[in-house]
Design a protein around this motif. Sequence first.
Motif, PDB file in Angstrom:
ATOM      1  N   ASP A   1      -1.777   2.982  -8.758  1.00 11.71           N
ATOM      2  CA  ASP A   1      -2.786   2.747  -7.726  1.00 11.71           C
ATOM      3  C   ASP A   1      -2.182   2.835  -6.329  1.00 11.71           C
ATOM      4  O   ASP A   1      -0.967   2.726  -6.161  1.00 11.71           O
ATOM      5  CB  ASP A   1      -3.392   1.344  -7.901  1.00 11.71           C
ATOM      6  N   GLU A   2      -3.055   2.974  -5.348  1.00 10.55           N
ATOM      7  CA  GLU A   2      -2.590   2.977  -3.965  1.00 10.55           C
ATOM      8  C   GLU A   2      -2.084   1.580  -3.589  1.00 10.55           C
ATOM      9  O   GLU A   2      -1.059   1.414  -2.949  1.00 10.55           O
ATOM     10  CB  GLU A   2      -3.746   3.392  -3.042  1.00 10.55           C
TER      11      GLU A   2
ATOM     12  N   ARG B   1       0.849  -1.199   0.000  1.00  8.04           N
ATOM     13  CA  ARG B   1       0.000   0.000   0.000  1.00  8.04           C
ATOM     14  C   ARG B   1       0.880   1.243   0.000  1.00  8.04           C
ATOM     15  O   ARG B   1       1.692   1.432   0.893  1.00  8.04           O
ATOM     16  CB  ARG B   1      -0.922  -0.005   1.227  1.00  8.04           C
ATOM     17  N   TYR B   2       0.726   2.076  -1.029  1.00  8.66           N
ATOM     18  CA  TYR B   2       1.528   3.292  -1.142  1.00  8.66           C
ATOM     19  C   TYR B   2       0.891   4.406  -0.343  1.00  8.66           C
ATOM     20  O   TYR B   2      -0.228   4.818  -0.626  1.00  8.66           O
ATOM     21  CB  TYR B   2       1.701   3.694  -2.617  1.00  8.66           C
ATOM     22  N   ILE B   3       1.610   4.879   0.672  1.00  7.53           N
ATOM     23  CA  ILE B   3       1.095   6.002   1.450  1.00  7.53           C
ATOM     24  C   ILE B   3       1.783   7.299   1.026  1.00  7.53           C
ATOM     25  O   ILE B   3       1.366   8.382   1.381  1.00  7.53           O
ATOM     26  CB  ILE B   3       1.301   5.778   2.966  1.00  7.53           C
TER      27      ILE B   3
END
Length: 853
Positions: free
Chosen positions: A396-397, A388-390
């Motif tokens: 995409d996330e 998950r990209y924060i």
Amino acid sequence: MTPYAPAQSEKKWQAAWNAAGVFTARHDPLRPKYYVLEMFPYPSGRIHMGHVRNYTMGDVVARYKMSCGFSVLHPMGWDAFGMPAENAAMERGGHPKEWTYGNIADMRGQMKPLGLSIDWSREFATCDPEYYGQQQAMFLDMLDAGLVYRKNAVVNWDPVDMTVLANEQVIDGRGWRSGALVERRELTQWFFRISDYAGELLEALDGLKDWPEKVRLMQANWIGQSRGLQFAFGTVNAPKGFDRIECYTTRPDTLMGASFVGISPDHPIARALEKTDPDMAAFIAECRKGGTTEEAIETGEKLGRDTGIRVRHPLDEAWELPVYIANFILMDYGTGAIFGCPAHDARDFEFATKYGLPINPVFIAPGADAPQGAPEAEYVPPKTEKVRYIRGYAGDELQTGEDAIAAAIAFCEANGIGRGVTNYRLRDWGLSRQRYWGCPIPVVHCPNCGVVPEKKENLPVRLPDDVTFDKPGNPLDRHPTWRDTTCPNCGAPARRETDTMDTFVDSSWYYARFTAPHATTPTDPEETEYWMNVDQYIGGIEHAILHLLYSRFFARAMHKTGHLPAKAIEPFNALFTQGMVTHEIYKTTDTNGRPVYHLPEDIDREAGVVKETGEKVEIIPSAKMSKSKKNVVDPMNIIASFGADTARFFVMSDSPPERDVEWTAAGAEATSKFLARVWRIASEIAEGADGPGGAEDLALLKAAHRAIDEVTRSIEGFAFNKAVAAIYGLANAMARTQAANPARREAMQIMAQLMAPMVPHLAEDIWAALGGEGFVVQAGWPKADPALLVEDDVTLPIQINGKKRGEVTVPKTMPASEVEKIVLADEAVIKALAGGQPRKLIVVPGRIVNVVI
RNA sequence: GCGGGUGUGGCGGAAUGGUAGACGCGACAGACUCAAACUCUGUUUCCGCAAGGAGUGUCGGUUCGAGUCCGACCACCCGCACCA
């Protein structure tokens, strides 16, 4: 009966083969060809057991293929240029040429008694002017084709010996011979454009199906393809002329996690700072001292120094990052500058922690909570894993690292921030050597015309003979008449290039030259068309990368310049890398506690003591044979005491060829006894009277045909140890059989044929004794009769719950239902069932029965 | 650190998922010999007198059945050019 006497008979057969020209390779369009090649040796002057093993393997393949009807090319030559000859000249006087040709004569003299099926008429040495002249011709063609160029490169320079040093000659920063502190010096040197072929050399590895997986992997790692983003940081407060720092990264998706920029100590900015800032100069000098191996860097301490320069983050103008000089950044790879993302790189994490730099996570595990404060360790999941990209900025996330990298590159290209590039770690091949004993680079330096190729009609540019090694430096450089010449172009006074070629150039095309060793061009199209490629190449794993990669490149370069057909750009169809021959080390310790090593012949192995002194020895098993450890066995001694066949058969026995084999005196003796035993059995048969057939004739012939089958499959599969085991098996059958003489004769003839590739001399003796026609080497390979390979009855093990509890012998063709009945009537089964019914009954026809209770 | 490989008797090693230890070395016993060497015959994974049991680095899994396939670990060996 005559006793087994290898000393006489081996010499006799070698002379007979020679007189009949049995091993002369013939270009015969009507027959299929087979080219088997062992890596040619450096002429050190003595052959060792490793050579014996290497050449015997090739010889087994060559003789086997010959028997199968192929027109075989099995040549031998000498990798004869290189530093040892010059070192010898410096240490003992004399001339490298005399030393080298003397060694070649010695080694040829030691190899010939092995009875190898080599076509000696094709022999050459790379230091023959005939060979290196053709190499020079190819060099000129490659120069013309843009495959060779000159550029500056840094070398290790020994200021006392006035010579360039190889990495292994630099010990603790000093020259190995002079002890002088080594300098880094820039010289203009010649390079092959191998890196232009990096992608192709990588992709083509997939086609090398008959190469060891290990070698292909090592080459792939060496070529080191990576896909990444190249972009620039704008600088703040940088020296004049350094408005931007070009950066390469394979993880552009982590750009928002950047916390510093690192540059190599050899980066132009670092060099500029070095000149004005003594403190920085001292740090950079410190960085250059450390080892440059991957291991030293990865395990060593990460050092950095803030330059005071700042850069603007490409995605956020207001965000400034510090620029550090760091000892773990290589100038040769990428752009010599990186950005550090400590949250997702172990090395950057260590660096950031040490210098108090921020650690900003870019992505987290899909199920994890957003971290509070700085993470305690870097997070580096496989690129194929979803995260998950924060702090992502493209894609995409929730996505894999791979997808995020692609999205980041696309984003940066679309917004003019950078471009996606494919990088390789493979560097161009520097071929200049500042040495005498190598192939002269055939160019002339003219004050008017610059670098001018020598005219082809003036080739070879021969090495001058009148040189001395009493002064430091390259004798070519101070040779008055050789060095000074006239420009081939304008005729003005000019100087020859005094650099010679890396010896890897010599070994990059010798396989092609063997197809026409005396052609007046580098290769002969008709011969390369017929003989190329090498069908089976055999050598040491130590050449997995450089020699084999350079040869693959060179074949392509030769194709481009018209010296090889397109089919030969991958010159080696199959590669086999053999293990070493090892031997125990016998060690004692002197009064000063220093180790003392002892020769095997000076040891009483059983008592474990030195024969002379009775001193107890420490026995260290399975070590590579080396002169310094004195655990060497001289093949010439083995041949003198037991004969070549024993040496050959022993090195093929026991260990699989790709693994190391341990030489033991007991094993050699046992091998010799076995060969004598076979000879004894053969003699009995030869002297025996041929009466009527016997009851065991069929059983013996079946054993013989099973051996044909096993030996054939083993040789095809490079499992020589299994071929040896099958030969032992047949010998045991022959010793025990009650079969009549005609059947025994037939079986022994098969035996001779099967043994011939490994113990060719004894095989000829047996063949002749049994009245075989001509040479066994020309007798053709026996074919196993399928009818003799099948057994009528088969013994099936009976398992109860997977454990063997009995066995039953039934006709092979018996249906499973019949077998079941017999099994259920078996005593052990009845006992185990105790009146009950089996839960399951598994009958694997011809193999096994399993009763599940 | 990264990458790769290998673990089976006293030793080298065999074994398409189907009798673990083929073949060899070494060891032991016997025959031959006045004796030794050579040679020949046999035994030799471990525990046990035996019946039997255990066993392929360790632990687990899949399967009627695992040295072999899967997962985790341990040990040893090899290669490495600061690989972003």
